[in-house]
Design an enzyme around this catalytic site. Structure first.
Site, mmCIF file in Angstrom:
data_model
loop_
_atom_site.group_PDB
_atom_site.id
_atom_site.type_symbol
_atom_site.label_atom_id
_atom_site.label_comp_id
_atom_site.label_asym_id
_atom_site.label_seq_id
_atom_site.Cartn_x
_atom_site.Cartn_y
_atom_site.Cartn_z
ATOM 1 C CE LYS A 107 -5.730 -3.806 -1.651
ATOM 2 N NZ LYS A 107 -5.037 -3.485 -2.813
ATOM 3 C CG HIS A 157 -6.734 -10.123 -2.133
ATOM 4 N ND1 HIS A 157 -7.180 -8.818 -2.240
ATOM 5 C CD2 HIS A 157 -5.431 -10.090 -2.496
ATOM 6 C CE1 HIS A 157 -6.206 -8.039 -2.659
ATOM 7 N NE2 HIS A 157 -5.123 -8.781 -2.817
ATOM 8 C CG ASN A 208 -6.851 -4.515 -5.569
ATOM 9 O OD1 ASN A 208 -6.302 -3.557 -5.015
ATOM 10 N ND2 ASN A 208 -6.335 -5.734 -5.551
ATOM 11 C CG ASP A 267 -22.314 12.305 0.292
ATOM 12 O OD1 ASP A 267 -21.765 12.769 -0.719
ATOM 13 O OD2 ASP A 267 -23.453 11.788 0.284
ATOM 14 C CG PHE A 318 3.942 -3.344 7.284
ATOM 15 C CD1 PHE A 318 2.743 -2.912 7.817
ATOM 16 C CD2 PHE A 318 4.054 -4.674 6.906
ATOM 17 C CE1 PHE A 318 1.677 -3.786 7.989
ATOM 18 C CE2 PHE A 318 2.998 -5.559 7.064
ATOM 19 C CZ PHE A 318 1.798 -5.115 7.603
ATOM 20 C CG HIS A 374 -1.302 -2.760 -1.840
ATOM 21 N ND1 HIS A 374 -1.838 -3.524 -0.827
ATOM 22 C CD2 HIS A 374 -1.238 -3.579 -2.922
ATOM 23 C CE1 HIS A 374 -2.083 -4.745 -1.265
ATOM 24 N NE2 HIS A 374 -1.732 -4.811 -2.529
#
Length: 499
Positions: A207, A420, A222, A212, A442, A205
């Protein structure tokens, strides 16, 4: 290993037998007392020198390993960073939402991703849940998908420029189209799917982006066109900060290793995945020229290498350290599990908030997302937490729901129009995560969070710390026309899922 299984790490030391005592054979000359004492003294001195050199060698090797393991070659020692790190709060504000003129807008997720793509010269690593950047999944021909399509188009061109692109993504489900991932593979990008259902019983989940080995993005967005124009998102971009980027890179490398078919979770993780930056010893650095102590946390526990703070532990620590207030914005809040069967009561976070209110008189405000997919079981728990507030005892707990306005056309877009966000801010710290606040995230699901401890205000006109900026975002949303008190059922009950 089956989900929920336990690990047993064997002691690597073998049993050692006792060697028999050896005596000199009969007839052997016995040295004189004076020569014997000199020999014993000389032997003792040599032995002491040997032990001293041995431990000095071990200490040097250990110090070197810790520096390398923590990305110490990025500048400074294992606990500090010499980079001139810059951090920016990043948001996606859904089309049709407006705030008061006094609120300061933050850079958009779209502009930030475009900026990172324009910066990359060598490598780009992306950890993601799923990919729907082109609007082909909804078949709505929504014009606002153009931003996601632009990002994907630029991503498809990177490999042709000699840039190494790696994507770690959760195993696609029947609801997750493969078009974007297949196009990326055809362009030259390396894509690995991580079978989290088999490994832990959850999903990937997380993101975040790594550019570099120097710049990064982490937040709630997302790889979905809706995350740029139709869903309210919040994250942080960090620039010119190789020490932080390299540490987050270790979490990515763990996903990458688990993306090999048939991979299993190592116990313990090899030393190159370990870190010295954690809750106890955060990385000390300058963020926007202001002192800060920073670290990344990760979940679930099985994916945390030596030294990595577990995400739940980081979250609870931020709550425990608060002395004045705790402000939380999250899409869903449940003191239960959501996706495991049977569902279980899981009050770890809820109990800690109540403890902060009761024992330290901390003020708690909770802003929760309200949309058609909100779980009905969430609302009794939210009302219970709000009920802790009492005029006679002066406990301070407030719970509000945040509703993104939706037009008739926007209502046709699936899985859109929701707050969100997944963050928390106190008078001491900013916590920006990728997980919703219920048990599965979790215990079984792969997530990560950026924790910034920063109590000193930034000097200079029109500037503020990332903690102060996050607090300003919370205040803006809390007092906006889009939030409603949990007790004001008329405003939200018909909008938040099935009652």
């Amino acid at each position: 290993m089956k989900p929920g299984g336990t690990y047993k790490q064997l002691d690597p030391l073998e049993d050692r037998g006792v060697q028999p005592t050896r005596f000199p054979p009969k007839g052997t000359d016995t040295p004189s007392p004076s020569l014997s004492s000199r020999s014993v003294l000389l032997s003792a001195i040599l032995l002491a020198l040997f032990v001293l050199i041995f431990f000095l060698f071990i200490d040097l090797r250990l110090s070197s390993a810790l520096r390398v393991g923590a990305g110490g070659d990025a500048g400074g020692d294992a606990g500090s960073c010499g980079d001139a790190c810059r951090i920016v709060l990043v948001e996606s504000i859904p089309e049709g939402m407006t705030f008061s003129e006094g609120s300061v807008p933050n850079p958009s997720t779209f502009s930030t991703w475009k900026n990172l793509l324009g910066t990359v010269t060598r490598s780009l690593d992306i950890a993601s849940f799923y990919w729907t950047m082109t609007n082909e999944d909804t078949r709505t021909h929504e014009p606002s998908a153009v931003q996601g399509e632009q990002i994907l188009e630029e991503l498809l061109q990177l490999s042709q420029r000699g840039i190494t692109v790696r994507i770690a993504v959760s195993s696609p489900s029947a609801k997750s189209p493969l078009n974007d991932l297949q196009a990326l593979e055809q362009s030259g990008a390396a894509v690995r799917t991580v079978d989290m259902p088999r490994l832990t019983g959850g999903v990937l989940h997380t993101k975040f982006w790594l550019v570099d080995g120097t710049h990064l993005y982490v937040g709630s967005a997302n790889m979905d066109w809706r995350s740029l124009t139709q869903v309210k998102e919040l994250g942080a971009a960090v620039y010119n900060c190789s020490c932080l980027a390299k540490d987050l890179g270790k979490i990515f490398e763990a996903y990458w290793a688990l993306g090999i078919p048939g991979a299993s979770i190592p116990v313990p993780w090899p030393a190159n995945y370990s870190t010295t930056f954690n809750m106890e010893t955060p990385l000390e650095l300058k963020l926007n020229d202001t002192d800060a102590a920073v670290y990344f946390s990760s979940s679930p526990p099985a994916l945390c290498a030596t030294g990595r703070t577990q995400d739940l532990g980081a979250l609870l620590n931020v709550i425990d350290a608060a002395e004045d207030f705790v402000d939380i914005a999250v899409m869903s809040y449940l003191p239960t599990t959501e996706f495991s069967h049977p569902q279980r009561f899981w009050p770890a976070i809820d109990n800690r908030l109540r403890k902060a209110v009761f024992e330290r008189r901390v003020k708690v405000r909770l802003l929760v997302g309200c949309w058609r997919h909100s779980r009905a079981t969430m609302f009794p728990f939210l009302k219970s937490l709000a009920a802790v507030a009492d005029n006679r005892t002066r406990y301070s707990v407030e719970v509000r729901l945040f509703m993104v306005p939706t037009s008739a056309a926007q209502a046709q877009i699936p899985y859109a129009r929701v707050n969100h966000n997944k963050y928390m801010v106190t008078e001491k710290a900013a916590y920006i995560g990728t997980s919703n606040w219920s048990g599965d995230y979790f215990m079984r699901t792969a997530g990560s969070a950026l924790v910034v401890n920063q109590t000193v205000s930034q000097t200079g006109a029109n500037t503020s710390t990332i903690r102060e900026q996050l607090q300003a975002v919370f205040e803006r949303d809390w007092s906006s026309q889009y939030s409603a008190d949990i007790e004001d059922a008329e405003q939200w009950e018909s909008l938040c899922g099935s009652r």
